[in-house]
Design a protein around this motif. Structure first.
Motif, PDB file in Angstrom:
ATOM      1  N   ASP A  86       0.867  -1.176   0.000  1.00  0.00           N
ATOM      2  CA  ASP A  86       0.000   0.000   0.000  1.00  0.00           C
ATOM      3  C   ASP A  86       0.907   1.231   0.000  1.00  0.00           C
ATOM      4  OD1 ASP A  86      -2.169   1.702   0.133  1.00  0.00           O
ATOM      5  OD2 ASP A  86      -3.149   0.640   1.790  1.00  0.00           O
ATOM      6  N   GLU A  87       0.333   2.417   0.008  1.00  0.00           N
ATOM      7  CA  GLU A  87       1.120   3.633  -0.096  1.00  0.00           C
ATOM      8  C   GLU A  87       2.150   3.738   1.025  1.00  0.00           C
ATOM      9  OE1 GLU A  87      -0.724   7.403   1.381  1.00  0.00           O
ATOM     10  OE2 GLU A  87      -2.566   6.230   1.272  1.00  0.00           O
ATOM     11  N   VAL A  88       3.295   4.303   0.704  1.00  0.00           N
ATOM     12  CA  VAL A  88       4.340   4.557   1.691  1.00  0.00           C
ATOM     13  C   VAL A  88       4.013   5.878   2.377  1.00  0.00           C
ATOM     14  CG1 VAL A  88       6.800   4.959   2.061  1.00  0.00           C
ATOM     15  CG2 VAL A  88       6.048   3.297   0.335  1.00  0.00           C
ATOM     16  N   THR A  89       3.990   5.874   3.689  1.00  0.00           N
ATOM     17  CA  THR A  89       3.581   7.067   4.433  1.00  0.00           C
ATOM     18  C   THR A  89       4.736   7.831   5.058  1.00  0.00           C
ATOM     19  OG1 THR A  89       3.228   5.668   6.376  1.00  0.00           O
ATOM     20  CG2 THR A  89       1.313   6.124   4.972  1.00  0.00           C
ATOM     21  N   CYS A  90       5.847   7.145   5.312  1.00  0.00           N
ATOM     22  CA  CYS A  90       6.959   7.810   5.991  1.00  0.00           C
ATOM     23  C   CYS A  90       8.256   7.050   5.739  1.00  0.00           C
ATOM     24  CB  CYS A  90       6.688   7.897   7.500  1.00  0.00           C
ATOM     25  SG  CYS A  90       7.842   8.955   8.408  1.00  0.00           S
ATOM     26  N   CYS A  91       9.372   7.776   5.759  1.00  0.00           N
ATOM     27  CA  CYS A  91      10.710   7.191   5.686  1.00  0.00           C
ATOM     28  C   CYS A  91      11.545   7.809   6.794  1.00  0.00           C
ATOM     29  CB  CYS A  91      11.381   7.484   4.347  1.00  0.00           C
ATOM     30  SG  CYS A  91      10.531   6.846   2.902  1.00  0.00           S
ATOM     31  N   ALA A  92      12.439   7.031   7.372  1.00  0.00           N
ATOM     32  CA  ALA A  92      13.297   7.547   8.442  1.00  0.00           C
ATOM     33  C   ALA A  92      14.637   6.827   8.409  1.00  0.00           C
ATOM     34  CB  ALA A  92      12.627   7.363   9.804  1.00  0.00           C
ATOM     35  N   PHE A  93      15.713   7.587   8.633  1.00  0.00           N
ATOM     36  CA  PHE A  93      17.057   7.029   8.695  1.00  0.00           C
ATOM     37  C   PHE A  93      17.567   7.036  10.129  1.00  0.00           C
ATOM     38  CE2 PHE A  93      17.496   8.185   4.130  1.00  0.00           C
ATOM     39  CZ  PHE A  93      18.148   7.043   3.660  1.00  0.00           C
ATOM     40  N   SER A  94      18.320   6.020  10.482  1.00  0.00           N
ATOM     41  CA  SER A  94      19.197   6.046  11.647  1.00  0.00           C
ATOM     42  C   SER A  94      20.619   6.063  11.072  1.00  0.00           C
ATOM     43  CB  SER A  94      18.983   4.802  12.513  1.00  0.00           C
ATOM     44  OG  SER A  94      19.613   3.667  11.940  1.00  0.00           O
ATOM     45  N   PRO A  95      21.655   6.085  11.913  1.00  0.00           N
ATOM     46  CA  PRO A  95      23.012   6.044  11.351  1.00  0.00           C
ATOM     47  C   PRO A  95      23.295   4.821  10.479  1.00  0.00           C
ATOM     48  CG  PRO A  95      23.099   6.809  13.603  1.00  0.00           C
ATOM     49  CD  PRO A  95      21.678   6.383  13.361  1.00  0.00           C
TER      50      PRO A  95
ATOM     51  N   SER B  51       6.302   7.074  -1.746  1.00  0.00           N
ATOM     52  CA  SER B  51       5.220   7.551  -2.603  1.00  0.00           C
ATOM     53  C   SER B  51       3.967   6.698  -2.479  1.00  0.00           C
ATOM     54  CB  SER B  51       5.702   7.537  -4.062  1.00  0.00           C
ATOM     55  OG  SER B  51       4.648   7.732  -4.971  1.00  0.00           O
ATOM     56  N   MET B  52       2.870   7.251  -2.991  1.00  0.00           N
ATOM     57  CA  MET B  52       1.639   6.483  -3.090  1.00  0.00           C
ATOM     58  C   MET B  52       1.750   5.380  -4.136  1.00  0.00           C
ATOM     59  SD  MET B  52      -1.409   9.284  -2.613  1.00  0.00           S
ATOM     60  CE  MET B  52      -2.662   7.987  -2.606  1.00  0.00           C
TER      61      MET B  52
ATOM     62  N   THR C 298      10.742   2.294   6.738  1.00  0.00           N
ATOM     63  CA  THR C 298       9.628   2.844   5.966  1.00  0.00           C
ATOM     64  C   THR C 298       8.325   2.326   6.562  1.00  0.00           C
ATOM     65  OG1 THR C 298       9.650   0.983   4.396  1.00  0.00           O
ATOM     66  CG2 THR C 298      11.019   2.893   3.862  1.00  0.00           C
ATOM     67  N   SER C 299       7.290   3.154   6.515  1.00  0.00           N
ATOM     68  CA  SER C 299       5.982   2.740   7.022  1.00  0.00           C
ATOM     69  C   SER C 299       4.947   2.870   5.918  1.00  0.00           C
ATOM     70  CB  SER C 299       5.586   3.590   8.232  1.00  0.00           C
ATOM     71  OG  SER C 299       5.438   4.958   7.864  1.00  0.00           O
ATOM     72  N   SER C 300       3.807   2.211   6.106  1.00  0.00           N
ATOM     73  CA  SER C 300       2.849   2.132   5.013  1.00  0.00           C
ATOM     74  C   SER C 300       1.415   1.963   5.515  1.00  0.00           C
ATOM     75  CB  SER C 300       3.215   0.956   4.097  1.00  0.00           C
ATOM     76  OG  SER C 300       2.198   0.680   3.159  1.00  0.00           O
ATOM     77  N   GLY C 301       0.498   2.254   4.619  1.00  0.00           N
ATOM     78  CA  GLY C 301      -0.906   1.985   4.883  1.00  0.00           C
ATOM     79  C   GLY C 301      -1.205   0.504   4.960  1.00  0.00           C
ATOM     80  N   ASP C 302      -0.235  -0.352   4.619  1.00  0.00           N
ATOM     81  CA  ASP C 302      -0.444  -1.805   4.700  1.00  0.00           C
ATOM     82  C   ASP C 302      -0.240  -2.343   6.118  1.00  0.00           C
ATOM     83  OD1 ASP C 302       2.301  -1.872   5.090  1.00  0.00           O
ATOM     84  OD2 ASP C 302       2.771  -2.750   3.144  1.00  0.00           O
TER      85      ASP C 302
ATOM     86  N   HIS D  10       0.646  -3.079  14.411  1.00  0.00           N
ATOM     87  CA  HIS D  10      -0.448  -2.113  14.361  1.00  0.00           C
ATOM     88  C   HIS D  10      -1.688  -2.741  13.720  1.00  0.00           C
ATOM     89  CE1 HIS D  10       1.568   1.443  15.869  1.00  0.00           C
ATOM     90  NE2 HIS D  10       2.614   1.191  15.092  1.00  0.00           N
ATOM     91  N   GLY D  11      -2.852  -2.326  14.197  1.00  0.00           N
ATOM     92  CA  GLY D  11      -4.101  -2.867  13.665  1.00  0.00           C
ATOM     93  C   GLY D  11      -4.602  -2.133  12.441  1.00  0.00           C
ATOM     94  N   TYR D  12      -4.080  -0.911  12.218  1.00  0.00           N
ATOM     95  CA  TYR D  12      -4.459  -0.118  11.047  1.00  0.00           C
ATOM     96  C   TYR D  12      -3.200   0.435  10.393  1.00  0.00           C
ATOM     97  CZ  TYR D  12      -9.238  -0.324  12.873  1.00  0.00           C
ATOM     98  OH  TYR D  12     -10.454  -0.766  13.321  1.00  0.00           O
ATOM     99  N   GLY D  13      -3.384   1.248   9.369  1.00  0.00           N
ATOM    100  CA  GLY D  13      -2.252   1.802   8.648  1.00  0.00           C
ATOM    101  C   GLY D  13      -1.311   2.585   9.548  1.00  0.00           C
ATOM    102  N   VAL D  14      -0.010   2.504   9.236  1.00  0.00           N
ATOM    103  CA  VAL D  14       1.018   3.230   9.990  1.00  0.00           C
ATOM    104  C   VAL D  14       1.247   4.571   9.301  1.00  0.00           C
ATOM    105  CG1 VAL D  14       3.341   3.157  10.934  1.00  0.00           C
ATOM    106  CG2 VAL D  14       2.075   1.024  10.585  1.00  0.00           C
ATOM    107  N   HIS D  15       1.126   5.665  10.045  1.00  0.00           N
ATOM    108  CA  HIS D  15       1.245   6.997   9.451  1.00  0.00           C
ATOM    109  C   HIS D  15       2.649   7.573   9.523  1.00  0.00           C
ATOM    110  CE1 HIS D  15      -2.961   7.661   8.567  1.00  0.00           C
ATOM    111  NE2 HIS D  15      -3.289   7.226   9.770  1.00  0.00           N
ATOM    112  N   CYS D  16       3.401   7.217  10.556  1.00  0.00           N
ATOM    113  CA  CYS D  16       4.684   7.891  10.776  1.00  0.00           C
ATOM    114  C   CYS D  16       5.645   6.952  11.482  1.00  0.00           C
ATOM    115  CB  CYS D  16       4.456   9.152  11.619  1.00  0.00           C
ATOM    116  SG  CYS D  16       5.927  10.147  11.926  1.00  0.00           S
ATOM    117  N   CYS D  17       6.942   7.130  11.243  1.00  0.00           N
ATOM    118  CA  CYS D  17       7.967   6.378  11.958  1.00  0.00           C
ATOM    119  C   CYS D  17       9.189   7.271  12.142  1.00  0.00           C
ATOM    120  CB  CYS D  17       8.345   5.087  11.228  1.00  0.00           C
ATOM    121  SG  CYS D  17       9.063   5.314   9.585  1.00  0.00           S
ATOM    122  N   CYS D  18       9.953   6.993  13.189  1.00  0.00           N
ATOM    123  CA  CYS D  18      11.175   7.765  13.444  1.00  0.00           C
ATOM    124  C   CYS D  18      12.096   6.940  14.333  1.00  0.00           C
ATOM    125  CB  CYS D  18      10.856   9.110  14.097  1.00  0.00           C
ATOM    126  SG  CYS D  18      10.038   8.999  15.716  1.00  0.00           S
TER     127      CYS D  18
END
Length: 494
Positions: free
Chosen positions: A13-22, A299-300, A27-31, A53-61
């Motif tokens: 499903d659509e990608v909602t967020c991307c985050a880097f560590s060192p 991206s979506m 990446t998180s998604s509506g899936d 998660h029981g529903y789509g993931v909106h954000c990650c960090c």
């Protein structure tokens, strides 16, 4: 300047967020999943995908140290994951179980913030995982939030278009009404800030449904109210801007838009450096690595593109990864000057420089650092190094080594203010100065967290890699090696 290095297509499903560590990309998604990749080659880790998660993931960090990965979801929860194993360490629920749209962790990992659809923001003490407060911060859904680099303030943005600045106790410091017409979509602070007397200045980027990316100056003066002034408005994208992020050195700001493009700006000048158009649908997420010249865009279209900043030469990143993997420091990268090297140091250096065939000769002749520094074409021949090519390669490497360690020949800005030695891993401290990472970390451990340059207290011990300075030092060293090679060639001809 920015080139695509790989595309990840694992989400359904659509990608909602991307985050880097060192060392990782998440990446998180509506899936309902998160996926985690190693930045060594962007392969997915064995414990990925993460499901909880029981529903789509909106954000990650990630936490600053990279040990924890956090995510929030429509299910009203924030999950804290181990970034090493993918294990769920804690699940924190919004008191009203309102869907969570965004989450952020303070740079010092002291506080965790999550914005909800009911206009509230929940603030937890991250170390104890206890709720400190859940307060109404908006009349509309909270869809954006971020902490200042000093971790003493945070900003929230809502679908109504307002930006609000709060202290760590959720007291309102400043409200910017209608910052973005039709709604804010994302906001982020630049990692650096400026201390000018008793005034501290931060840069904040925000984007919204008005197709604009705005850069603000947030000022906090002792004993006075906080102010927020618009520095510039960037309008290169033709549709709502959904995401934005600063580079680790604060020099670039990147945004993703409904027009399917990614815009890369010079953050100081506001000029467009490059526009990337490889996604097929809305670009919903952008992230920049804190340690390497990489950008991730989601991206979506369900894909994540990973880009490299620069001319394609990632030798600096490779060198850094190699040094970390070895788990030890090479003699040339230690605090010892060449003239202080032992015979063992010299022999180790020869092996690491690919001159293994010379180890026996140097060992038999008891060559230590002082003798290595005096080596020339004639003495190399006396040692029995008959190959002209091998002799020339040795002399070039010695000249490059001497140039690296000779601080008087390097531009002053390339030298660590603490050791006055050429920096290999420069980082920016809270006082705005760049230091060799090991030196400033040692300083912070041994002192009372004051600036080595100003003697004023450091507002935070967070260190930010100075990628631009590191690249400049790398170019300077390359030029030194070229000059040494030319000099050696001239000597051989004579």
């Amino acid at each position: 300047m920015v080139s695509l290095i790989c595309t990840l297509r694992h989400h359904t499903d659509e990608v909602t967020c991307c985050a880097f560590s060192p060392s990782l990309l998440a990446t998180s998604s509506g899936d309902k999943t998160l996926r985690v990749y190693t930045t060594a080659n962007f392969s997915e880790l064995p414990f990925s995908p993460l499901r909880g998660h029981g529903y789509g993931v909106h954000c990650c960090c990630f936490s600053s140290c990279g040990s924890f990965l956090l995510s929030c979801s429509t299910d009203g929860s924030v999950i804290v994951w181990s970034a090493e194993t993918g294990e769920v360490k804690e699940t924190l629920e919004h008191p009203g179980r309102s869907p969570l749209r965004v989450c952020a962790l303070a740079p010092d990992s002291s506080l965790l913030l999550a914005g909800a659809c009911d206009g509230t923001a929940a603030l937890w003490d991250f170390r104890s995982k206890t709720l400190r407060r859940c307060a109404t911060v908006s009349e509309a859904s909270v869809v954006a939030c971020c902490f200042s680099p000093c971790a003493q303030m945070f900003v929230t943005g809502c679908t109504r278009g307002d930006l609000k600045l709060w202290d760590a106790h959720t007291s309102l410091l400043h409200a910017e009404k209608d910052a973005h017409d039709l709604g804010v979509t994302c906001c982020c602070f630049a990692p650096q800030f400026i201390i000018n007397g008793c005034c501290v200045e931060f840069r904040l980027a925000s984007c919204g449904q008005d197709s604009q990316l705005k850069i603000w100056i947030v000022s906090q003066r002792e004993g006075a109210a906080c102010t927020m002034n618009l520095l510039q408005t960037l309008t290169s994208q033709t549709a709502p801007v959904l995401s934005c992020a600063f580079s680790s050195d604060g020099e670039w700001v990147v945004s993703g838009s409904v027009d399917k493009s990614v815009a890369v700006y010079d953050a100081s000048l506001g000029t467009v450096l490059q526009t990337l158009k490889q996604h097929d649908r809305y670009v919903t997420a952008v992230a920049l690595s804190p340690t390497f010249p990489w950008i991730a865009t989601g991206s979506m279209d369900r894909s994540v593109n990973v880009w490299r900043i620069g001319d394609g030469d990632d030798s600096t990143a490779a060198e850094s990864k190699e040094t970390r993997c070895q788990g030890r420091k090479l003699p040339g990268h230690s605090g010892l000057l060449l003239t202080d090297w032992s015979e063992d140091d010299v022999q180790t250096w020869l092996r690491d420089e690919g001159l293994v065939e010379l180890v026996g000769i140097f060992k038999a002749n008891n060559i230590d650092g002082p003798e290595l520094s005096q080596l020339n074409k004639e003495t190399a021949a006396e040692l029995g190094i008959e190959s002209v090519g091998l002799r020339g390669r040795l002399l070039r490497k010695i000249e490059a080594l001497k140039a690296e360690q000779n601080g008087s020949e390097a531009p002053d800005e390339f030298l660590c203010p603490i050791t006055r030695e050429l920096m290999k891993d420069p980082v920016i401290a809270a006082d705005g100065y760049s230091y060799e990472r090991e030196s400033i970390e040692s300083w912070i451990r041994g002192k009372n967290k004051t600036s080595p340059m100003t003697n004023l207290p450091l507002q935070t011990t967070l260190l930010t890699p100075n990628r631009s300075l590191k690249m400049a030092i790398t170019r300077w060293k390359s030029n030194q090696e070229t000059a040494a090679q030319s000099s050696s060639t001239s000597d051989n001809k004579s």
